[in-house]
Enzyme design. Sequence first.
Site, short mmCIF file in Angstrom:
data_model
loop_
_atom_site.label_atom_id
_atom_site.label_comp_id
_atom_site.label_asym_id
_atom_site.label_seq_id
_atom_site.Cartn_x
_atom_site.Cartn_y
_atom_site.Cartn_z
N MET A 333 0.22 -2.69 -0.54
CA MET A 333 1.68 -2.78 -0.62
C MET A 333 2.33 -2.05 0.56
O MET A 333 3.28 -2.55 1.18
CB MET A 333 2.14 -2.13 -1.93
N GLU A 334 1.82 -0.87 0.88
CA GLU A 334 2.43 -0.05 1.91
C GLU A 334 2.18 -0.56 3.32
O GLU A 334 3.08 -0.51 4.17
CB GLU A 334 1.91 1.40 1.80
#
Length: 433
Positions: A333-334
Amino acid sequence: MRFGILIVLATATALALSAPAVAAPSAKVAALQIGLRVKGLYGGPIDGVSGPLTRRAVLQLQRSSGIRATGKVGHLTRCELGRLGKPLLGQRALSRGRVGWDVSVLEFRLRRFGLAGRKVDGRFDAATARALRKYQRSRGLAVDGIAGARTFRALARGAKPVTKPRARSTTKAPRVRPTLSHVVLAGEGFLTIGRRYGVNAGAIARVNGLTLTSVIVPGQKLRIPGGGPVTRTVRKPAPVRREARLTHRVAAGESFFSISQRYHVSPWRVARANKLSLMSTIVPGQRLTLPRGAYAGTSAGQDVSRDVVRGAIDRWSATYGVDPKLARAVAWMESGFQQDVVSSAGAIGVMQLLPESWQFVDEVLLGEVTPRTYDGNVRAGVRLLRWQLDNFGGDARLALAAYYQGARAVRERGLFDDTKQYVAVILQLYGTV
């Protein structure tokens, strides 16, 4: 008579020089000894030295608990000590009534400040508070008898005692620049604010009674300290000029993740810059605005494959007892498993850590400096995720929210709308990356 005394002294000196070296006392070993004593496995002194009695007790505990008997103390072994086996120092604030491994470590370090040896027992009581206040006073900290982030940081750095101030000089001190104020914008941290005003980030935190790990939120007003003598009034800084954003036209087969890899940015931020989520559908020909910091081309750093990054995440997850599927979902996600991603707020690496967050992990949670590499970033990020899980009693949803929004903000303000979206997407990614 004098000759006899000389012989005795010479013999004593020779024996002292030939004696084996003794390991320096360790607060962690002392915490282990306290836990083993309560279990009835250790009857020696709480001296912080890992001697034969301590090692024998550890092996006995491991065998009786069905743990591989290596004599090494890890997470599983500490868990067998019950309340006195966790949490690690720095994972929570300590005050009267607390019991645990962290209290034992703190108490062992406070012996030099008046805490009697018999009181080093892993239970924070009035005697512990008195010794802690004495330590805080000697280090120039707030004397409240509560061990928080500033006390932990002082312990990690081995802060020197504060000396008494010198006599006042008769020379008139120069006028100091007036303190400015700044209203926090979305995505800003102490580091970015400090750069804007040319002021040290730590100084900004201190003048507001905060630390670099404190949560700041949009709309919050901060005082900005000045520096050096001035002869004129400091005016409000000019507004920051907006930089032109790059755009990208989606090609067939592309996704947020392949686009983010091309431009070295977080896929989550690509979606947010276009008011979308990672689960939104993008189609060929669609034009996307790229977040600040995006650039096309190769990275200046060493290229690391996704498989290598995934292996590092799994390895550190096992070390710190974090579900690897959860840690992988956060990393994906990051950054999309990219080690060269830098956000507009200054978050860096696979786990998108702000410099002040990485420093907090090094100084408070680990007690050592991790290398500024993809592996060091993964280690620090997974350790921070473990800390958030412990803060919220293992609740993955709140821990994820705290990783993104900050633990204090989650407790005091609840989950922001973008935080809810962030958590929802990670839970959808769980087990798929």
